[in-house]
Enzyme design. Structure first.
Site, PDB file in Angstrom:
ATOM      1  N   LYS A   9      31.795  30.481  43.734  1.00 22.81           N
ATOM      2  CA  LYS A   9      30.823  31.488  44.161  1.00 22.81           C
ATOM      3  C   LYS A   9      29.429  30.868  44.302  1.00 22.81           C
ATOM      4  O   LYS A   9      29.180  29.745  43.834  1.00 22.81           O
ATOM      5  CB  LYS A   9      30.834  32.642  43.149  1.00 22.81           C
ATOM      6  CG  LYS A   9      32.165  33.416  43.113  1.00 22.81           C
ATOM      7  CD  LYS A   9      32.100  34.619  42.162  1.00 22.81           C
ATOM      8  CE  LYS A   9      33.418  35.387  42.162  1.00 22.81           C
ATOM      9  NZ  LYS A   9      33.339  36.629  41.339  1.00 22.81           N
ATOM     10  N   TYR A  49      35.655  42.004  49.580  1.00 24.89           N
ATOM     11  CA  TYR A  49      35.787  42.781  48.342  1.00 24.89           C
ATOM     12  C   TYR A  49      35.985  44.279  48.622  1.00 24.89           C
ATOM     13  O   TYR A  49      35.621  45.111  47.779  1.00 24.89           O
ATOM     14  CB  TYR A  49      34.572  42.560  47.441  1.00 24.89           C
ATOM     15  CG  TYR A  49      34.663  41.312  46.573  1.00 24.89           C
ATOM     16  CD1 TYR A  49      35.678  41.159  45.630  1.00 24.89           C
ATOM     17  CD2 TYR A  49      33.718  40.293  46.666  1.00 24.89           C
ATOM     18  CE1 TYR A  49      35.763  40.032  44.820  1.00 24.89           C
ATOM     19  CE2 TYR A  49      33.795  39.154  45.856  1.00 24.89           C
ATOM     20  CZ  TYR A  49      34.826  39.041  44.935  1.00 24.89           C
ATOM     21  OH  TYR A  49      34.904  37.924  44.123  1.00 24.89           O
ATOM     22  N   PHE A  57      29.347  48.568  41.081  1.00 28.81           N
ATOM     23  CA  PHE A  57      28.764  47.232  41.230  1.00 28.81           C
ATOM     24  C   PHE A  57      28.947  46.638  42.635  1.00 28.81           C
ATOM     25  O   PHE A  57      28.559  45.511  42.885  1.00 28.81           O
ATOM     26  CB  PHE A  57      29.343  46.277  40.176  1.00 28.81           C
ATOM     27  CG  PHE A  57      30.857  46.154  40.179  1.00 28.81           C
ATOM     28  CD1 PHE A  57      31.508  45.352  41.111  1.00 28.81           C
ATOM     29  CD2 PHE A  57      31.628  46.834  39.234  1.00 28.81           C
ATOM     30  CE1 PHE A  57      32.893  45.219  41.114  1.00 28.81           C
ATOM     31  CE2 PHE A  57      33.025  46.715  39.234  1.00 28.81           C
ATOM     32  CZ  PHE A  57      33.646  45.908  40.179  1.00 28.81           C
ATOM     33  N   ARG A  85      44.295  32.257  37.120  1.00 29.40           N
ATOM     34  CA  ARG A  85      43.523  33.252  36.359  1.00 29.40           C
ATOM     35  C   ARG A  85      43.416  32.832  34.883  1.00 29.40           C
ATOM     36  O   ARG A  85      42.401  33.084  34.230  1.00 29.40           O
ATOM     37  CB  ARG A  85      44.097  34.656  36.558  1.00 29.40           C
ATOM     38  CG  ARG A  85      43.878  35.114  38.018  1.00 29.40           C
ATOM     39  CD  ARG A  85      44.400  36.502  38.300  1.00 29.40           C
ATOM     40  NE  ARG A  85      43.569  37.540  37.718  1.00 29.40           N
ATOM     41  CZ  ARG A  85      42.497  38.074  38.304  1.00 29.40           C
ATOM     42  NH1 ARG A  85      42.096  37.657  39.492  1.00 29.40           N
ATOM     43  NH2 ARG A  85      41.826  39.031  37.707  1.00 29.40           N
ATOM     44  N   THR A  91      37.161  38.174  33.522  1.00 25.82           N
ATOM     45  CA  THR A  91      36.053  38.466  34.440  1.00 25.82           C
ATOM     46  C   THR A  91      34.695  38.330  33.741  1.00 25.82           C
ATOM     47  O   THR A  91      33.766  37.739  34.287  1.00 25.82           O
ATOM     48  CB  THR A  91      36.194  39.915  34.969  1.00 25.82           C
ATOM     49  OG1 THR A  91      37.521  40.102  35.444  1.00 25.82           O
ATOM     50  CG2 THR A  91      35.198  40.196  36.082  1.00 25.82           C
ATOM     51  N   ARG A 102      35.100  30.150  33.350  1.00 25.98           N
ATOM     52  CA  ARG A 102      34.058  31.188  33.220  1.00 25.98           C
ATOM     53  C   ARG A 102      33.376  31.115  31.856  1.00 25.98           C
ATOM     54  O   ARG A 102      32.157  31.281  31.752  1.00 25.98           O
ATOM     55  CB  ARG A 102      34.657  32.568  33.478  1.00 25.98           C
ATOM     56  CG  ARG A 102      34.883  32.831  34.984  1.00 25.98           C
ATOM     57  CD  ARG A 102      35.702  34.067  35.209  1.00 25.98           C
ATOM     58  NE  ARG A 102      35.688  34.523  36.600  1.00 25.98           N
ATOM     59  CZ  ARG A 102      36.542  35.417  37.094  1.00 25.98           C
ATOM     60  NH1 ARG A 102      37.481  35.941  36.303  1.00 25.98           N
ATOM     61  NH2 ARG A 102      36.469  35.786  38.345  1.00 25.98           N
ATOM     62  N   ASN A 112      29.987  35.032  37.927  1.00 28.46           N
ATOM     63  CA  ASN A 112      31.025  34.452  37.074  1.00 28.46           C
ATOM     64  C   ASN A 112      31.735  33.258  37.723  1.00 28.46           C
ATOM     65  O   ASN A 112      32.918  33.020  37.505  1.00 28.46           O
ATOM     66  CB  ASN A 112      31.999  35.532  36.598  1.00 28.46           C
ATOM     67  CG  ASN A 112      32.728  36.208  37.740  1.00 28.46           C
ATOM     68  OD1 ASN A 112      32.517  35.869  38.890  1.00 28.46           O
ATOM     69  ND2 ASN A 112      33.589  37.152  37.416  1.00 28.46           N
ATOM     70  N   HIS A 115      36.155  32.978  41.987  1.00 30.04           N
ATOM     71  CA  HIS A 115      37.089  34.062  42.290  1.00 30.04           C
ATOM     72  C   HIS A 115      38.511  33.513  42.310  1.00 30.04           C
ATOM     73  O   HIS A 115      38.724  32.372  42.725  1.00 30.04           O
ATOM     74  CB  HIS A 115      36.786  34.654  43.682  1.00 30.04           C
ATOM     75  CG  HIS A 115      37.921  35.466  44.245  1.00 30.04           C
ATOM     76  ND1 HIS A 115      38.134  36.781  43.910  1.00 30.04           N
ATOM     77  CD2 HIS A 115      38.941  35.129  45.079  1.00 30.04           C
ATOM     78  CE1 HIS A 115      39.228  37.217  44.533  1.00 30.04           C
ATOM     79  NE2 HIS A 115      39.734  36.232  45.249  1.00 30.04           N
ATOM     80  N   GLU A 126      43.989  36.790  51.439  1.00 28.29           N
ATOM     81  CA  GLU A 126      42.643  36.243  51.232  1.00 28.29           C
ATOM     82  C   GLU A 126      42.521  34.840  51.827  1.00 28.29           C
ATOM     83  O   GLU A 126      41.469  34.475  52.347  1.00 28.29           O
ATOM     84  CB  GLU A 126      42.315  36.240  49.736  1.00 28.29           C
ATOM     85  CG  GLU A 126      42.142  37.652  49.192  1.00 28.29           C
ATOM     86  CD  GLU A 126      41.884  37.697  47.682  1.00 28.29           C
ATOM     87  OE1 GLU A 126      41.671  38.804  47.168  1.00 28.29           O
ATOM     88  OE2 GLU A 126      41.902  36.629  47.033  1.00 28.29           O
TER      89      GLU A 126
HETATM   90  P1  ATP Z   1      37.501  38.065  41.206  1.00 29.89           P
HETATM   91  O1  ATP Z   1      38.184  39.131  42.036  1.00 29.89           O
HETATM   92  O2  ATP Z   1      36.120  37.690  41.711  1.00 29.89           O
HETATM   93  O3  ATP Z   1      38.383  36.878  40.950  1.00 29.89           O
HETATM   94  P2  ATP Z   1      38.235  39.456  38.840  1.00 29.89           P
HETATM   95  O4  ATP Z   1      39.543  39.675  39.525  1.00 29.89           O
HETATM   96  O5  ATP Z   1      38.233  38.796  37.491  1.00 29.89           O
HETATM   97  O6  ATP Z   1      37.247  38.641  39.754  1.00 29.89           O
HETATM   98  P3  ATP Z   1      37.465  42.086  39.683  1.00 29.89           P
HETATM   99  O7  ATP Z   1      37.675  43.292  38.834  1.00 29.89           O
HETATM  100  O8  ATP Z   1      38.340  41.867  40.861  1.00 29.89           O
HETATM  101  O9  ATP Z   1      37.450  40.824  38.705  1.00 29.89           O
HETATM  102  O10 ATP Z   1      35.944  42.113  40.164  1.00 29.89           O
HETATM  103  C1  ATP Z   1      35.511  41.352  41.265  1.00 29.89           C
HETATM  104  C2  ATP Z   1      34.166  40.770  40.952  1.00 29.89           C
HETATM  105  O11 ATP Z   1      33.229  41.816  40.850  1.00 29.89           O
HETATM  106  C3  ATP Z   1      34.064  40.039  39.612  1.00 29.89           C
HETATM  107  O12 ATP Z   1      34.496  38.702  39.654  1.00 29.89           O
HETATM  108  C4  ATP Z   1      32.593  40.115  39.348  1.00 29.89           C
HETATM  109  O13 ATP Z   1      31.872  39.135  40.133  1.00 29.89           O
HETATM  110  C5  ATP Z   1      32.252  41.502  39.868  1.00 29.89           C
HETATM  111  N1  ATP Z   1      32.342  42.521  38.805  1.00 29.89           N
HETATM  112  C6  ATP Z   1      33.467  43.015  38.243  1.00 29.89           C
HETATM  113  N2  ATP Z   1      33.192  43.949  37.317  1.00 29.89           N
HETATM  114  C7  ATP Z   1      31.833  44.025  37.298  1.00 29.89           C
HETATM  115  C8  ATP Z   1      30.901  44.812  36.548  1.00 29.89           C
HETATM  116  N3  ATP Z   1      31.307  45.705  35.637  1.00 29.89           N
HETATM  117  N4  ATP Z   1      29.581  44.623  36.796  1.00 29.89           N
HETATM  118  C9  ATP Z   1      29.147  43.732  37.726  1.00 29.89           C
HETATM  119  N5  ATP Z   1      29.976  42.982  38.468  1.00 29.89           N
HETATM  120  C10 ATP Z   1      31.293  43.117  38.250  1.00 29.89           C
HETATM  121 MG    MG Z   2      39.700  40.428  41.487  1.00 31.52          MG
END
Ligand code: ATP
Ligand code: MG
Length: 140
Positions: A9, A49, A57, A85, A91, A102, A112, A115, A126
């Protein structure tokens, strides 16, 4: 072989951790199949996304993801989705296990570092969001 789409990212690029994160990914046994550096537009980040468009968010997340260059990477490995993962951790970096990417590099739940796709079908979708099939190299 299972595919996952990783994105280093914009915070990873800004912190100059691309090399370190790639090293960990390669040492964990993932094969690089496609990689580039790109700055997503706000619209491209919203498309990527889209599953999160109803989340509070979403606007901040897509601002962040379009705030500078990022590095999308197609990775292959057996069990790539789950193993990637596990390598990156939860996350929220506060909840990520010690030694995960992370936990070691991320500043916040939003910024974080990386992705990873959450299912094999999303891994394929994706990957196609960033790379036409002919830009994804075959097994070496
Ligand atoms: P990613 O999809 O980026 O790999 P993830 O699968 O661990 O991450 P998701 O729930 O898909 O988490 O959320 C996508 C992204 O949105 C997160 O990686 C983070 O950058 C952001 N995000 C998720 N939850 C929050 C939150 N509560 N507040 C702010 N940003 C968030
Ligand atoms: Mg995700």
């Amino acid at each position: 072989m299972e595919r996952t789409l990783a994105i280093l990212k914009p915070d990873c690029v800004r912190k100059r951790k691309v090399g370190e994160v790639l090293r960990r990914i390669q040492e964990a046994g993932f094969r690089l199949r496609a990689m580039k550096m790109v700055t997503m537009s706000k619209t491209e980040a919203e498309g990527f996304y889209a599953v999160h468009e109803d989340k509070p968010f979403f606007d901040d997340l897509t601002d962040f993801m379009s705030s500078g260059p990022c590095v999308p990477i197609v990775l292959e490995k057996e069990n790539a989705i789950a193993d990637f993962r596990a390598l990156i951790g939860a996350t929220d970096p506060e909840e990520a296990e010690n030694g995960t990417i992370r936990s070691d590099f991320a500043d916040s739940i939003q910024e974080n570092i990386v992705h990873g796709s959450d299912s094999p079908s999303n891994g394929e979708k994706e990957a196609a969001y960033f790379f036409p099939e002919h830009e994804i190299v075959a097994n070496q």
